[in-house]
Design a protein around this motif. Structure first.
Motif, PDB file in Angstrom:
ATOM      1  N   GLU A  60       0.808  -1.213   0.000  1.00 16.70           N
ATOM      2  CA  GLU A  60       0.000   0.000   0.000  1.00 16.70           C
ATOM      3  C   GLU A  60       0.847   1.272   0.000  1.00 16.70           C
ATOM      4  N   ARG A  61       2.103   1.183  -0.439  1.00 20.21           N
ATOM      5  CA  ARG A  61       3.005   2.336  -0.416  1.00 20.21           C
ATOM      6  C   ARG A  61       3.113   2.946  -1.809  1.00 20.21           C
ATOM      7  N   ILE A  62       2.987   4.274  -1.871  1.00 20.02           N
ATOM      8  CA  ILE A  62       2.957   4.960  -3.163  1.00 20.02           C
ATOM      9  C   ILE A  62       4.117   5.937  -3.282  1.00 20.02           C
ATOM     10  N   ALA A  63       4.678   6.001  -4.474  1.00 17.38           N
ATOM     11  CA  ALA A  63       5.681   7.020  -4.817  1.00 17.38           C
ATOM     12  C   ALA A  63       5.024   8.012  -5.767  1.00 17.38           C
ATOM     13  N   ILE A  64       5.231   9.301  -5.501  1.00 12.35           N
ATOM     14  CA  ILE A  64       4.618  10.362  -6.291  1.00 12.35           C
ATOM     15  C   ILE A  64       5.705  11.117  -7.053  1.00 12.35           C
ATOM     16  N   VAL A  65       5.486  11.273  -8.350  1.00 14.79           N
ATOM     17  CA  VAL A  65       6.467  11.924  -9.228  1.00 14.79           C
ATOM     18  C   VAL A  65       5.770  13.033  -9.998  1.00 14.79           C
ATOM     19  N   ALA A  66       6.355  14.240  -9.990  1.00 13.17           N
ATOM     20  CA  ALA A  66       5.785  15.352 -10.757  1.00 13.17           C
ATOM     21  C   ALA A  66       6.893  16.288 -11.207  1.00 13.17           C
ATOM     22  N   ASN A  67       6.576  17.132 -12.174  1.00 17.04           N
ATOM     23  CA  ASN A  67       7.565  18.099 -12.649  1.00 17.04           C
ATOM     24  C   ASN A  67       7.425  19.430 -11.904  1.00 17.04           C
ATOM     25  N   GLY A  68       7.155  19.345 -10.608  1.00 20.38           N
ATOM     26  CA  GLY A  68       7.052  20.536  -9.760  1.00 20.38           C
ATOM     27  C   GLY A  68       6.513  20.155  -8.402  1.00 20.38           C
ATOM     28  N   MET A  69       6.886  20.913  -7.359  1.00 17.81           N
ATOM     29  CA  MET A  69       6.442  20.593  -6.012  1.00 17.81           C
ATOM     30  C   MET A  69       4.994  20.994  -5.770  1.00 17.81           C
ATOM     31  N   GLY A  70       4.445  21.917  -6.572  1.00 20.88           N
ATOM     32  CA  GLY A  70       3.042  22.284  -6.410  1.00 20.88           C
ATOM     33  C   GLY A  70       2.112  21.101  -6.620  1.00 20.88           C
ATOM     34  N   PRO A  71       2.185  20.425  -7.787  1.00 21.09           N
ATOM     35  CA  PRO A  71       1.362  19.229  -7.982  1.00 21.09           C
ATOM     36  C   PRO A  71       1.652  18.137  -6.951  1.00 21.09           C
ATOM     37  N   ASN A  72       2.940  17.973  -6.593  1.00 23.09           N
ATOM     38  CA  ASN A  72       3.290  16.990  -5.569  1.00 23.09           C
ATOM     39  C   ASN A  72       2.598  17.292  -4.248  1.00 23.09           C
ATOM     40  N   VAL A 115       8.535   0.360  -3.028  1.00 23.49           N
ATOM     41  CA  VAL A 115       7.506   1.066  -3.803  1.00 23.49           C
ATOM     42  C   VAL A 115       6.510   0.050  -4.352  1.00 23.49           C
ATOM     43  N   ASP A 116       5.224   0.274  -4.063  1.00 19.33           N
ATOM     44  CA  ASP A 116       4.178  -0.636  -4.536  1.00 19.33           C
ATOM     45  C   ASP A 116       3.377  -0.042  -5.682  1.00 19.33           C
ATOM     46  N   VAL A 117       3.148   1.268  -5.638  1.00 22.43           N
ATOM     47  CA  VAL A 117       2.369   1.964  -6.672  1.00 22.43           C
ATOM     48  C   VAL A 117       3.088   3.264  -7.009  1.00 22.43           C
ATOM     49  N   ILE A 118       3.036   3.669  -8.275  1.00 26.96           N
ATOM     50  CA  ILE A 118       3.671   4.909  -8.721  1.00 26.96           C
ATOM     51  C   ILE A 118       2.600   5.825  -9.306  1.00 26.96           C
ATOM     52  N   LEU A 119       2.596   7.074  -8.858  1.00 22.53           N
ATOM     53  CA  LEU A 119       1.727   8.090  -9.444  1.00 22.53           C
ATOM     54  C   LEU A 119       2.595   9.130 -10.139  1.00 22.53           C
ATOM     55  N   ALA A 144      -8.428   7.540  -6.077  1.00 28.07           N
ATOM     56  CA  ALA A 144      -8.471   6.244  -6.766  1.00 28.07           C
ATOM     57  C   ALA A 144      -7.464   5.273  -6.152  1.00 28.07           C
ATOM     58  N   PHE A 145      -6.268   5.767  -5.821  1.00 23.10           N
ATOM     59  CA  PHE A 145      -5.273   4.914  -5.169  1.00 23.10           C
ATOM     60  C   PHE A 145      -5.799   4.372  -3.843  1.00 23.10           C
TER      61      PHE A 145
END
Length: 911
Positions: free
Chosen positions: A303-315, A378-382, A445-446
C-alpha cells in the motif's frame, strides 16, 4: 431471494407493453420506441387505449387472449390503479415475469384499503409472477439488443453491470457514462423492489460471463441482510463489486434507525461491505474513477505509493490528499535514491514525493518510473504532469506508456490541464493505463485500490487457531437470560451482567453491592485501599445510556475514596444526587469496587449493539469516563475469528496508543482479541442480547479487567453473517483402525491442516478429484476452500489428533456448493490415500446427504472421471443414479433429495 424466472427479464424471447398510447410523452410509447431503436429481435406486442391499432410501429391487441403468443416479459406502464388488475390477468395467462415502470404505488390506496403496492405484491405472489419494480427506469441489455426502459438514450456495450435503486440517478448515470465512453453489460434500477431484489440480481449477474464488474447504487437494504451479504460475498470472490450508497430522506415514510452506541447508521453498512470484500465509493464521479482503476489494476504488492511530478506544487496537492486519506508514502531505498540522484537536479532533497523540476523531459519521466519500479519499497507509482515546453503532454505520455509496459507495478497517471492534456489522457486510456484530471482524483483512486486490497485480504486472512469450548457455561448463560425475561425485565442487573461475562471467561472486577450508606461503609472496610462507588438506577442500567441521553457520568460515581469518613461523606452526597433525579423504585442500590489505578492503564470501550438491518454488531474503541467514546468507535459484524478481531482492534485509535506504550504488545492485542471473540460468541449464543457495553475495560501490565458492564435484552435477532454450524459436529471412529476422530464443518483456522492434507494426496487422487494434474494450491485458493459462506456452501471434514506430534490433521473432506435458489448442490469428496478402506468416504457422503436434505436442497449431484470406479461404486451404494455424459466425458451422479413444488424448479432441474 431467488433467481427464478430472471432469465425472462434479461433474455426474453418476446415482450408485451401494457398501457401504451400514441402520445409522444406516454411512458409505454417511449418504452416501445426504445425497444425498436435498440433492435430487439423478438416479437413485440402492445395493449393500449381502445381503438389503437398500432403504437410506435408495434401492433396493438385488445386483450391478452388475442396475443399471438404468451410473452416472456410483460412491461406495465399503465396508470397506478390498473396495475394490480393487469398483474392478475398476466398470472391467469401464465406470464412469469413483469416489469412495472409505473410510479407512486406505495403511497396510493386501493379499493381493498391496502396500498396499490401491497395489492400488486399479493397478486404476484398468488400467481408466482416475478416483479421488477415498480417505479424503476427499466432494463437495458446490449448483448440482447434490448432497451426496455424509459431512458432518454441507449447505453454502450461494456463489461460492467449497473444495479440501482433510484431511476433518476440511473438516468443521469447513463448520460454520464455515454459522455465518458463507458459501456455496460446490463443496466437496471429496482425502484421499490416488490419482489426482485438486489441479492437476486447480484446472484444472476455473478454467473454472467459478459459481466466482469458490478456497480451497485442503493440507499437502503430491502429484504434480509443475510441474503444481501451472502450475495455480495459470493460475487466479490470472482468479480469487482463497487457500491455507491446514499442515505434516505427522513420524511417519515421510511424509518431510519441508528443502533445504540453509534452516531451513524452508515457505520453498520460499511462494516457489512468490508465483511463482504467490496468497496464503497463516496460520489458518482468516484464510482467510475474507482471502476477504471480497479478493473485495470495489477495484483498489489502493498500500500506504499511514490509520487512523481515536474514541480512541487502538484506533488503537494497529491501529498496533502494522501495525508488526509491516511495513505502511506514509500520510503525510498538508498539504492533508489542514489540512482535517482544521477537523473535529477542537484537540489533534489532525496525524498518522496519526487520533484523532477520544471525542465523535466519525457525521457526523465520514463527513467524515473523505471528506477522506482525496481524499488522493493515502492508498490504503486503516481506520475503527475503539468504541461511545459520541455515536456509536451502527448510526447511525455508516449514515453510513460513505454516504461509502464515494462513493469509489474501499478502506475497511475495524472495529466493536469485541458487543452493539451486531453490528448495525453486519451493516449493513456487507449493503452489501458489509468489516468486522471487532478492529483486529488488520482490519490482518491489509489485509496480505493488500498481499500479493495485490504477488504479482499481480510476476507481471506488465515485466522489463528481458537477454540471456545465451555458448553456448560453457555447453557448457564442462556438460563440467566431466560430468568430475566421471565421476570419481565429488558435488562440484566449489574451483578447478572458481571456473571454473564464470567461465564464466558472474561475477567471482571470483584464487585459488591449495597442498598444503603451503612452497608457501603461496611463493604469498604472489608475491601480496604482506595474505593470506587457507582450508583445504579434506571438511567444507567442500559448500555450506552450516557451517550444516548448526554448524562454526566460523574453524577453517578464517587472515586478515589481512601478513608472510611471519606467513603461515608461521598456516599451520602452520591445518594442525595441520585434521589434528586430518581424515585426510590427507580434506583437499584450501589456497586462498590476497589479502585484500579496505576500500571499505566489504558481504558477501552467495547461490547455489542444491534442494527435494525444487519443485526448484532461488535463495537470497539477508546473508553473511559471522560473521553468521547463515539469518536473512536469501530464496528464489525459477528461472528469474529482471530484475524477479524485483530483487524477490528488495529483499525481503532486505541491500537496506536497501545502500540506506542505497551511493553507487551503481542500479549495485549491477543487479550483484546480474545475478549472480542468471546463477545462475538456471546452474541451468537444469546440472540436476545440487544446491547452490551463494557466501559471501561482496563488494559495494563497485569492483563485486562472489566470494571463496568451493562446488558439490555430484546426480541431475538440473528446475525447477518451465518455463524459456524456447531450442531453438525460429531465424534466418530475409523472403521478398521478404530482411531477416534471428529466429523465437523470446516473453519478458516483449518487452512494449514488443509494444505498438509492436500500435500499427502497422491498425484492420481488429485487428478481424479480435479480432473487434471495441478500443483500446490495458493493461499487464496485455500482461503476460498476453508473460509466459506455456510448459507451457500458446506465443507465437512474428518479431523483427528496427529499420530506423531501435536495438533490435529485432516483425514478427508466432502464439499457441497448450492446454487442461490437451493435447487441443486454440486458435491465432491476426497480421502487421504493411506486411509482408503476406513469408511471415511461413506461417513462423509452420508453426512452431506443428510445436511442437504434437511436444508431443503432438491438434488445432490456430482461428476467423476470414467476411470474413478471407486467413486462410482460408492455413489451407487448410497443411492445415486449414475450416467455417462459423452459431451464432457464424465460420469454424472445424481440423487433427488426433495421433490420440487413449482414448475420453475422442475425446469431448472432439467437444465
Amino acid at each position: 431471494m431467488s433467481t427464478k424466472y430472471l432469465k425472462r427479464f434479461f433474455k426474453p424471447r418476446s415482450i408485451a407493453v401494457f398501457g401504451a398510447t400514441a402520445e409522444s410523452n406516454n411512458l409505454g410509447n417511449i418504452v416501445l420506441g426504445n425497444l425498436i431503436d435498440s433492435g430487439f429481435p423478438g416479437p413485440l406486442m402492445a395493449i393500449g387505449q381502445e381503438g389503437e391499432s398500432c403504437i410506435a410501429g408495434v401492433k396493438c391487441y385488445d386483450s391478452l387472449a388475442s396475443f399471438p403468443e404468451i410473452p416472456d416479459l410483460a412491461i406495465i406502464c399503465a396508470p397506478a390503479q390498473q396495475v394490480a388488475s393487469w398483474v392478475r390477468k398476466l398470472g391467469a395467462y401464465q406470464v412469469k415475469a413483469a416489469m412495472i415502470l409505473t410510479s407512486g404505488l406505495a403511497y396510493l390506496p386501493s379499493a381493498t384499503h391496502k396500498s396499490v403496492k401491497d395489492e400488486v405484491k399479493d397478486a404476484a405472489r398468488s400467481f408466482g409472477i416475478r416483479i421488477l419494480g415498480p417505479d424503476c427506469i427499466g432494463l437495458l441489455v446490449p448483448g440482447s439488443k434490448m432497451n426496455a426502459s424509459s431512458s432518454h438514450i441507449n447505453i454502450k456495450k461494456g463489461r460492467v453491470a449497473y444495479i440501482g435503486q433510484s431511476g433518476l440517478i440511473g438516468a443521469a448515470m447513463i448520460d454520464w457514462a455515454n459522455g465518458q465512453e463507458v459501456g455496460f453489460s446490463h443496466f437496471l434500477t429496482l425502484g421499490d423492489g416488490i419482489d426482485v431484489d438486489v441479492p437476486s440480481i447480484i446472484d444472476y449477474l455473478a454467473g454472467e460471463p459478459a459481466t466482469h464488474a458490478i456497480l451497485l447504487q442503493m440507499d437502503r437494504v430491502i429484504g434480509t441482510s443475510r441474503n444481501f451479504i451472502s450475495a455480495l460475498r459470493a460475487a466479490s470472490r470472482n468479480k469487482l463489486v463497487l457500491v455507491l450508497k446514499s442515505g434516505v430522506i427522513n420524511d417519515g415514510r421510511i424509518k431510519v434507525e441508528v443502533a445504540d452506541g453509534l452516531n451513524n447508521a452508515d457505520l453498520a453498512f460499511d462494516a457489512a461491505l468490508k465483511r463482504a470484500g467490496v468497496v464503497r465509493v463516496e460520489t458518482s464521479d468516484h464510482l467510475f474513477n474507482a471502476l477504471e482503476t480497479l478493473t485495470r489494476m495489477k495484483p498489489m504488492r502493498g500500500e506504499r505509493i511514490a509520487i512523481v511530478a515536474n514541480g512541487m506544487g502538484p506533488n503537494a496537492l497529491a501529498n496533502d490528499r494522501l495525508i488526509r486519506k491516511q495513505g502511506q508514502l514509500s520510503q525510498l531505498s538508498p539504492e533508489t535514491v542514489k540512482l535517482l540522484a544521477d537523473k535529477l537536479p542537484g537540489h533534489w532533497n532525496g525524498m518522496n514525493p519526487i520533484d523532477l523540476n520544471v525542465d523535466a523531459t519525457p525521457t526523465h519521466y520514463a527513467d524515473v518510473i523505471s528506477i522506482l519500479s525496481k524499488d522493493p519499497e515502492v508498490d504503486v507509482i503516481l506520475t503527475i504532469h503539468a504541461p511545459t515546453r520541455f515536456a509536451p503532454s502527448v510526447a511525455t505520455a508516449t514515453e510513460v506508456i513505454k516504461a509502464v509496459r515494462k513493469t509489474p507495478r501499478n502506475v497511475l497517471t495524472c495529466w493536469m490541464g485541458r487543452e493539451t492534456a486531453i490528448a495525453a489522457r486519451n493516449t493513456c486510456n487507449s493503452a489501458g493505463i489509468t489516468t486522471f484530471l487532478t492529483p486529488e482524483e488520482a490519490i482518491d483512486a489509489f485509496m480505493y485500490m488500498v481499500e479493495y486490497h485490504r477488504n479482499q485480504a481480510v476476507m481471506r486472512q488465515t485466522p489463528a487457531p481458537y477454540q471456545l469450548d465451555n458448553a456448560p457455561n453457555r447453557k448457564r448463560a442462556h438460563d440467566l437470560i431466560q430468568q430475566a425475561k421471565e421476570s419481565d425485565r429488558d435488562y440484566l442487573t449489574h451483578a447478572e451482567s458481571c456473571h454473564l461475562l464470567d461465564l464466558y471467561d472474561i475477567p471482571t472486577a470483584n464487585t459488591q453491592y449495597a442498598t444503603d450508606i451503612s452497608a457501603i461503609v461496611d463493604i469498604a472496610s472489608q475491601l480496604g485501599g482506595s474505593i470506587a462507588i457507582k450508583a445504579l438506577h434506571e438511567g444507567n442500567i442500559y448500555p450506552f445510556s450516557y451517550e444516548k441521553h448526554e448524562r454526566m457520568r460523574w453524577q453517578d460515581l464517587a472515586l478515589d475514596l481512601y478513608s472510611i469518613p471519606e467513603v461515608r461523606h461521598s456516599a451520602t452526597k452520591l445518594a442525595y444526587r441520585v434521589s434528586e433525579r430518581y424515585r426510590s423504585e427507580q434506583t437499584f442500590g450501589f456497586a462498590i469496587q476497589q479502585m484500579k489505578r496505576g500500571f499505566q492503564s489504558l481504558q477501552i470501550n467495547l461490547g455489542i449493539t444491534r442494527d435494525a438491518v444487519f443485526g448484532p454488531l461488535i463495537v470497539f474503541g477508546v473508553g473511559g469516563y471522560v473521553v468521547d467514546s463515539m469518536a473512536d468507535r469501530k464496528v464489525m459484524l459477528p461472528p469474529l475469528n482471530s484475524a477479524l478481531a485483530y483487524q477490528l482492534v488495529k483499525d481503532s485509535r486505541a491500537y496506536k496508543v497501545i502500540e506506542e506504550n505497551s511493553d507487551w504488545l503481542e500479549r495485549d492485542i491477543k487479550n483484546l482479541c480474545d475478549v472480542l471473540i468471546k463477545l462475538s460468541q456471546l452474541a451468537i449464543d444469546l440472540p436476545e442480547i440487544k446491547a452490551l457495553e463494557i466501559n471501561p475495560l482496563l488494559l495494563n501490565k497485569r492483563g485486562i479487567l472489566v470494571i463496568d458492564v451493562c446488558v439490555s435484552l430484546g426480541t431475538p435477532m440473528l446475525p447477518a453473517v451465518s455463524p459456524y454450524p456447531e450442531h453438525l459436529t460429531e465424534r466418530i471412529q475409523l472403521r478398521k483402525s478404530g482411531r477416534p476422530a471428529i466429523l465437523r464443518a470446516i473453519r478458516g483456522e483449518d487452512e494449514p491442516a488443509h494444505l498438509e492434507f492436500y500435500k499427502q494426496l497422491s498425484p492420481e487422487s488429485i487428478r481424479l478429484r480435479y480432473f487434471y494434474s495441478r500443483g500446490v494450491p495458493t493461499h487464496q485458493e485455500l482461503a476460498n476452500w476453508t473460509q466459506i459462506d455456510y448459507d451457500r456452501e458446506m465443507a465437512l471434514i474428518v479431523s483427528a489428533p496427529k499420530l506423531q506430534g501435536d495438533g490435529m490433521e485432516t483425514l478427508g473432506v466432502v464439499r457441497a456448493v448450492t446454487d442461490a435458489d437451493n435447487i441443486k448442490a454440486e458435491f465432491s469428496v476426497v480421502v487421504r490415500d493411506d486411509l482408503q478402506g476406513e469408511g471415511l468416504g461413506v461417513v462423509l457422503m452420508e453426512k452431506v446427504i443428510e445436511y442437504c436434505r434437511a436444508k431443503g436442497t432438491l438434488m445432490l449431484a456430482g461428476s467423476t472421471l470414467p476411470a474413478n470406479k471407486g467413486m462410482q461404486g460408492l455413489a451407487r451404494k448410497l443411492g445415486f443414479k449414475n450416467s455417462y455424459n459423452p459431451e464432457e466425458d464424465v460420469v454424472d451422479m445424481k440423487m433427488m433429495l426433495n421433490e420440487p413444488s413449482e414448475d420453475w424448479q422442475r425446469l431448472r432441474l432439467q437444465q
